[in-house]
Design a protein around this motif. Structure first.
Motif, PDB file in Angstrom:
ATOM      1  N   MET A   1       0.868  -1.563   0.361  1.00  0.00           N
ATOM      2  CA  MET A   1       0.114  -0.060  -0.098  1.00  0.00           C
ATOM      3  C   MET A   1       1.016   1.484   0.222  1.00  0.00           C
ATOM      4  SD  MET A   1      -1.210   0.265   3.840  1.00  0.00           S
ATOM      5  CE  MET A   1      -1.636   1.336   3.575  1.00  0.00           C
ATOM      6  N   SER A   2       0.298   2.095  -0.532  1.00  0.00           N
ATOM      7  CA  SER A   2       0.785   3.504  -0.228  1.00  0.00           C
ATOM      8  C   SER A   2       0.947   3.768   1.152  1.00  0.00           C
ATOM      9  CB  SER A   2      -0.088   3.786  -1.482  1.00  0.00           C
ATOM     10  OG  SER A   2       0.328   5.871  -1.415  1.00  0.00           O
ATOM     11  N   ILE A   3       1.680   4.867   1.541  1.00  0.00           N
ATOM     12  CA  ILE A   3       1.234   5.430   2.516  1.00  0.00           C
ATOM     13  C   ILE A   3       1.948   7.112   2.695  1.00  0.00           C
ATOM     14  CG2 ILE A   3       3.230   5.607   4.942  1.00  0.00           C
ATOM     15  CD1 ILE A   3       1.989   2.674   4.837  1.00  0.00           C
ATOM     16  N   SER A   4       2.481   7.727   2.184  1.00  0.00           N
ATOM     17  CA  SER A   4       2.943   9.194   2.045  1.00  0.00           C
ATOM     18  C   SER A   4       3.333   9.569   0.665  1.00  0.00           C
ATOM     19  CB  SER A   4       3.878   9.250   3.669  1.00  0.00           C
ATOM     20  OG  SER A   4       4.194  10.611   3.651  1.00  0.00           O
ATOM     21  N   LEU A   5       2.848  11.100   0.882  1.00  0.00           N
ATOM     22  CA  LEU A   5       3.407  11.695  -0.167  1.00  0.00           C
ATOM     23  C   LEU A   5       4.528  13.022   0.047  1.00  0.00           C
ATOM     24  CD1 LEU A   5       0.621  13.484  -1.640  1.00  0.00           C
ATOM     25  CD2 LEU A   5       1.652  11.685  -3.197  1.00  0.00           C
ATOM     26  N   GLU A   6       5.024  12.866   1.583  1.00  0.00           N
ATOM     27  CA  GLU A   6       6.114  13.506   1.856  1.00  0.00           C
ATOM     28  C   GLU A   6       6.598  12.787   3.752  1.00  0.00           C
ATOM     29  OE1 GLU A   6       8.924  15.209   1.745  1.00  0.00           O
ATOM     30  OE2 GLU A   6       6.896  15.824  -0.818  1.00  0.00           O
ATOM     31  N   PRO A   7       7.469  12.253   3.761  1.00  0.00           N
ATOM     32  CA  PRO A   7       8.259  11.632   1.955  1.00  0.00           C
ATOM     33  C   PRO A   7       7.389  10.463   1.697  1.00  0.00           C
ATOM     34  CG  PRO A   7       9.271  10.763   3.599  1.00  0.00           C
ATOM     35  CD  PRO A   7       7.891  12.036   4.085  1.00  0.00           C
ATOM     36  N   LYS A   8       7.518  10.723   0.352  1.00  0.00           N
ATOM     37  CA  LYS A   8       7.266   9.532  -0.642  1.00  0.00           C
ATOM     38  C   LYS A   8       6.834   7.905   0.169  1.00  0.00           C
ATOM     39  CE  LYS A   8       6.742  12.327  -4.179  1.00  0.00           C
ATOM     40  NZ  LYS A   8       6.632  13.628  -3.523  1.00  0.00           N
ATOM     41  N   LEU A   9       6.191   7.398   1.026  1.00  0.00           N
ATOM     42  CA  LEU A   9       6.650   6.364   0.984  1.00  0.00           C
ATOM     43  C   LEU A   9       5.597   4.972   1.165  1.00  0.00           C
ATOM     44  CD1 LEU A   9       6.962   6.766   4.902  1.00  0.00           C
ATOM     45  CD2 LEU A   9       9.038   6.422   3.411  1.00  0.00           C
TER      46      LEU A   9
ATOM     47  N   GLU B   1      11.116   4.178   1.129  1.00  0.00           N
ATOM     48  CA  GLU B   1      10.926   5.338   0.411  1.00  0.00           C
ATOM     49  C   GLU B   1      11.365   5.086  -0.902  1.00  0.00           C
ATOM     50  OE1 GLU B   1      12.878  10.300   1.491  1.00  0.00           O
ATOM     51  OE2 GLU B   1      13.587   8.512   2.454  1.00  0.00           O
ATOM     52  N   VAL B   2      10.172   5.953  -1.854  1.00  0.00           N
ATOM     53  CA  VAL B   2      11.078   5.832  -3.209  1.00  0.00           C
ATOM     54  C   VAL B   2      11.493   6.443  -3.348  1.00  0.00           C
ATOM     55  CG1 VAL B   2       9.662   6.018  -5.449  1.00  0.00           C
ATOM     56  CG2 VAL B   2       8.151   4.417  -3.212  1.00  0.00           C
ATOM     57  N   THR B   3      12.620   6.117  -4.415  1.00  0.00           N
ATOM     58  CA  THR B   3      13.948   6.531  -4.738  1.00  0.00           C
ATOM     59  C   THR B   3      13.614   7.013  -5.899  1.00  0.00           C
ATOM     60  OG1 THR B   3      14.984   5.095  -4.564  1.00  0.00           O
ATOM     61  CG2 THR B   3      15.666   5.850  -2.318  1.00  0.00           C
ATOM     62  N   GLU B   4      13.143   6.678  -7.012  1.00  0.00           N
ATOM     63  CA  GLU B   4      12.317   6.035  -8.652  1.00  0.00           C
ATOM     64  C   GLU B   4      11.695   5.290  -9.054  1.00  0.00           C
ATOM     65  OE1 GLU B   4      15.039   6.004 -12.431  1.00  0.00           O
ATOM     66  OE2 GLU B   4      16.478   5.343 -10.606  1.00  0.00           O
TER      67      GLU B   4
END
Length: 153
Positions: free
Chosen positions: A37-45, A129-132
């Motif tokens: 699942m998607s967790i956060s936009l800032e940071p992108k988690l 944390e999404v890096t790319e």
């Protein structure tokens, strides 16, 4: 409550199918995961949940990075291969994002660095944390009620 009843209830939630991947000392490894699942936009988690008995569990616990590939409807076989339900009839097409292996041509592919690990019963939730990332067009393969499904527009 019985384990089977709980599993059946959780199977009523339709999910996409992902392959979690990592570089294991120069060898690309992967496992099928639908707990994503998607967790956060800032940071992108994002978050993945891994059973302590999973074949890649120990390796993921030591890893600093991992990839997540959201499978297209024509990639269902990869899910079965990485779940050890089927043998591969050829090499798996990996590509690399930020040095992390992901499944080529998947709907979405993410490279992540481990942000945090949280023990949760018989699973560990890994926040990444999404890096790319990379996205492609197509339709997803869905898992519902213990079966693979496809969307029909």
């Amino acid at each position: 409550m019985e384990d089977r009843l709980f599993r059946d209830a959780m199977g009523r939630f339709a999910t996409g199918i992902t392959i979690v991947t990592m570089d294991d000392e120069g060898q690309d490894r992967g496992m099928t995961v639908n707990a994503f699942m998607s967790i956060s936009l800032e940071p992108k988690l994002i978050a993945i949940s891994i059973d302590h008995t999973a074949s890649m569990y120990e390796k993921l616990m030591k890893a600093d990075t991992f990839g997540v590939s959201v499978l297209k409807d024509n990639q269902q076989d990869y899910s079965m291969i990485f779940a050890r339900q089927k043998e591969a009839d050829g090499p798996i097409p990996f590509e690399y994002l930020d040095g992390v292996p992901v499944i080529e041509n998947s709907l979405a592919a993410l490279s992540c660095k481990v942000y945090k690990k949280v023990e949760a019963g018989d699973h560990t939730i890994i926040l990444g944390e999404v890096t790319e990332l990379k996205i492609e067009s197509g339709e997803p393969v869905i898992f519902f009620g213990g079966k693979y499904r496809n969307l029909h527009s």
